[in-house]
Each structure stands twice: as C-alpha cells, then as structure tokens.
Design a protein around this motif. Structure first.
Motif, short mmCIF file in Angstrom:
data_model
loop_
_atom_site.label_atom_id
_atom_site.label_comp_id
_atom_site.label_asym_id
_atom_site.label_seq_id
_atom_site.Cartn_x
_atom_site.Cartn_y
_atom_site.Cartn_z
N UNK A 84 -17.86 125.72 110.25
CA UNK A 84 -17.75 125.91 111.79
C UNK A 84 -19.31 125.44 112.29
N UNK A 85 -20.22 125.82 111.77
CA UNK A 85 -21.68 125.48 112.06
C UNK A 85 -21.67 123.89 112.12
N UNK A 86 -21.15 123.36 111.27
CA UNK A 86 -21.04 121.73 111.27
C UNK A 86 -20.29 121.10 112.21
N UNK A 87 -19.22 121.69 112.43
CA UNK A 87 -18.24 121.19 113.74
C UNK A 87 -19.03 121.35 114.90
N UNK A 88 -19.57 122.58 115.16
CA UNK A 88 -20.41 122.80 116.49
C UNK A 88 -21.49 121.77 116.71
N UNK A 89 -22.05 121.77 115.57
CA UNK A 89 -23.52 120.95 115.73
C UNK A 89 -23.07 119.61 116.03
N UNK A 90 -22.00 119.08 115.30
CA UNK A 90 -21.54 117.47 115.74
C UNK A 90 -21.10 117.69 117.28
N UNK A 91 -20.38 118.58 117.53
CA UNK A 91 -19.95 118.57 119.06
C UNK A 91 -21.08 118.66 120.09
N UNK A 92 -22.23 119.54 119.96
CA UNK A 92 -23.13 119.78 120.86
C UNK A 92 -24.30 118.69 120.61
N UNK A 93 -24.22 118.02 119.58
CA UNK A 93 -25.40 116.94 119.49
C UNK A 93 -26.71 117.60 118.62
N UNK A 94 -26.55 118.68 118.19
CA UNK A 94 -27.60 119.36 117.48
C UNK A 94 -27.60 119.38 116.07
N UNK A 96 -29.08 117.80 112.79
CA UNK A 96 -30.44 117.26 112.50
C UNK A 96 -30.35 116.17 111.37
N UNK A 97 -29.25 115.41 111.60
CA UNK A 97 -29.07 114.26 110.43
C UNK A 97 -28.06 113.27 111.27
N UNK A 98 -27.81 111.99 110.47
CA UNK A 98 -26.78 111.35 110.82
C UNK A 98 -25.46 111.96 110.67
N UNK A 99 -24.48 111.61 111.84
CA UNK A 99 -23.20 112.20 111.79
C UNK A 99 -22.35 112.13 110.34
N UNK A 100 -22.63 111.00 109.55
CA UNK A 100 -22.24 110.69 108.57
C UNK A 100 -22.26 111.88 107.33
N UNK A 101 -23.81 112.35 107.51
CA UNK A 101 -24.32 113.49 106.65
C UNK A 101 -23.49 114.77 106.91
N UNK A 102 -23.16 115.14 108.22
CA UNK A 102 -22.55 116.22 108.43
C UNK A 102 -21.18 116.10 108.02
N UNK A 103 -20.35 115.14 107.97
CA UNK A 103 -19.20 114.68 107.57
C UNK A 103 -18.96 114.85 106.16
N UNK A 104 -19.88 114.20 105.44
CA UNK A 104 -19.80 114.46 103.76
C UNK A 104 -20.28 115.86 103.39
N UNK A 105 -20.98 116.41 104.26
CA UNK A 105 -21.39 117.89 103.78
C UNK A 105 -20.12 118.60 103.95
N UNK A 106 -19.45 118.49 105.11
CA UNK A 106 -18.12 119.45 105.29
C UNK A 106 -17.13 118.91 104.22
N UNK A 107 -17.01 117.73 103.99
CA UNK A 107 -15.87 117.11 103.01
C UNK A 107 -16.10 117.79 101.68
N UNK A 108 -17.44 118.14 101.42
CA UNK A 108 -17.76 118.63 99.91
C UNK A 108 -17.49 120.13 99.72
#
Length: 322
Positions: A84-94, A96-108
C-alpha cells in the motif's frame, strides 16, 4: 509439526524484528532445545546471513549489518503495509525512484504472497479511490537523494549541478540542512555557500551531487520543513498582498497554509492577525477570504479590494434571484 527448514525461516524472521534474542527465548518460540537453536543459527550463517553472537548474561543472537541483505521475511500485515505504501507513493509522486523500480518491487512482494493475501490485496487496490488526480512528478535520482541525505546527517558540503525552472544550469556548493517532501515533490533546503544565502532546491533538478572535504555548522533550532514552507510563502511573485484578519490561527490556516501565507499576530486580545502573501494571480483570493468567513481588512493591493467587491456584488445578485 513444522519442518526444520520452516523453523530456520521462522528464526530468521524473529531475528529480523530487531534487537538481541536470547537462546532461551528463541528455543521457546521455536519449540526446540537450545542446542537446536545453535544448529539453526549455523545454517543461517552457512547461507551468508550475517548472524552474530552476543556474549554475556543477556547475550544471544542478533543480525549484524552485512554486505548482503538477508532474505526479507514479512507477515501478512507487513506485506500489505509495504504494498500500500508503494501504491500511495506512486499515486502522490513521492516515490524516491523511477516508477519502474516501484512496480518491480511490488511485483517481487506480490509473487511470494500467499494466494489468499494476494487476492485480498487485489480487491483492496481495485476498491481504493483517491480524491486527487494522479500527478506526473519528476522523481529524484536515488543516488543523488542518498548522497544529499548523507551530507545532511554528517554536515558535509556538497558540490551540486542544478537546473533551474528556466533551464539554466549552474554549479553550486551547498550546505544541506534537511530534505523535505512536500506536495508530491522532494526538496533540499540549505545555504548556497558562494552567495551566503539560504536556498531551497528541488531534488529532481539536481543532476549530480558530490561530497566535498570539510564540514559546516547548521543553525540552532533548525526546522527544515518550516524553512521550505517559508520559502514558498515568500517566493518572488507578481503581487504582494497584506490582509488583516480577525480570527484564530486554525481558522486562517485551514484556508491559507504555511506554504502560501505568513501569519503575524497583532494583538492577542483582539485576535487580529496580519497575513502576508506573494502571489502571481489575485483572482483566487476573494473566494478564500469569503471561505474564512471572518472580518478582514485589505491593506494592499487595491486590485484585491476591487475583486472582493465584485465577488460580493455577484453573490448578492445571485441571492436575489427567485
């Protein structure tokens, strides 16, 4: 009864929760003898998990910092919180890495979740709605962010290459006081050593950051967040506005936050407060003053008074309609 491999992973999870765990405590939690705990610890060490032994009356085992990150053990609630933190971070722009990094972290993380937890998470994400629209924010470079954070902690000067909003590039020596996340962006506040003046920089506009020899002293009672908000409130804009409002701080701040306006108390008994703003456009202020719904006096500029009168006339005209 859990298999030995399952107990080893449970031991790792217990150690990852932090602190030193005694052999007796671990044996009780795992349902085994003390010598079995030691054997499980040896198995973790064979897997290059950095477990260290602590001697003494209150000794036991703990995880030590190592060159390899040990396997991360999350329970259901922890995995849900991270995702949920990854989802909220992408949604609010906060993020601290490229969007793909958040997506791959969530996928793992999702890949190793039990099926029932993954299904519940998918249901939540599908049902979750945000009141604001997703923004397209430029995230800072992760290496730049970590370098600046290290300089803040150890009070080391930084050499940074900065690109301003007009596209002009410059090399600066920065004494970084703190990092602040605000309105979907990351900022660093500090002193431009060459100019000897405080400045606030967007981290995503810093193309390179390198630590320099030496150190510096930060101001006493430093509040990095307040410095960033004050920088926004005093930014160089077209109009300088001064209004006196009879109301409480909470009443005024509900509509004019610290990032927008500076508040000065004129008299505690009268509760009049001087509000100063610097804005590019005046057309939004009459509605804000009306929303505060407290007595006010416009000191400057005259154009704002005219806009407020025009809004009052329109509202009165609409109210008379039947």
């Amino acid at each position: 009864m859990p298999r030995p491999t399952g107990r080893v992973l449970t031991l790792l999870e217990l150690l990852q929760s932090g602190g030193t765990r005694t052999v007796a405590e671990l044996a009780e939690r795992l349902g085994v003898q003390g010598r079995t705990v030691r054997r499980y610890v040896d198995q973790l060490i064979d897997l290059d998990v950095p477990v260290e032994s602590v001697r003494g009356r209150y000794g036991g085992y703990r995880l030590a910092p190592g060159y390899r990150l040990p396997p991360l053990m999350l329970n259901d609630d922890e995995a849900l919180a991270v995702l949920l933190g990854l989802v909220a971070g992408r949604r609010t722009g906060l993020a601290a890495a490229e969007r793909t990094a958040g997506e791959t972290a969530a996928a793992k993380i999702r890949r190793v979740l039990p099926k029932h937890v993954a299904r519940r998470l998918d249901t939540l994400v599908e049902a979750l709605a945000f009141t604001d629209r997703p923004g397209e924010f430029d995230t800072p470079d992760a290496e730049v962010l970590l370098t600046v954070a290290d300089a803040v902690r150890h009070r080391r000067p930084l050499s940074v290459r900065y690109t301003d909003r007009d596209g002009r590039r410059s090399d600066r020596t920065l004494h970084a006081y703190g990092i602040v996340a605000h309105a979907g962006r990351w900022y660093v506040t500090g002193q431009d050593a060459r100019l000897g003046e405080d400045r606030t920089f967007r981290l995503d506009r810093i193309g390179d950051a390198r630590p320099l020899p030496g150190s510096f002293e930060a101001p006493e009672g430093l509040d990095a967040a307040q410095r960033v908000l004050s920088a926004f409130a005093t930014a160089d804009h077209r109009h300088e506005v001064t209004v006196r409002i009879h109301g409480t701080v909470d009443q005024i701040r509900a509509h004019l936050p610290a990032a927008v306006a500076i508040l000065e108390e004129e008299g505690a008994a009268a509760r009049w407060r001087r509000v100063e703003l610097r804005v590019q456009h005046l057309d939004w202020l009459p509605a804000v003053l009306a929303a505060i719904d407290r007595p006010f006096v416009i000191e400057r500029p005259t154009e704002l008074r005219d806009l407020v009168l025009a809004l009052a006339d329109r509202l009165a005209s609409h109210a008379r309609r039947t």
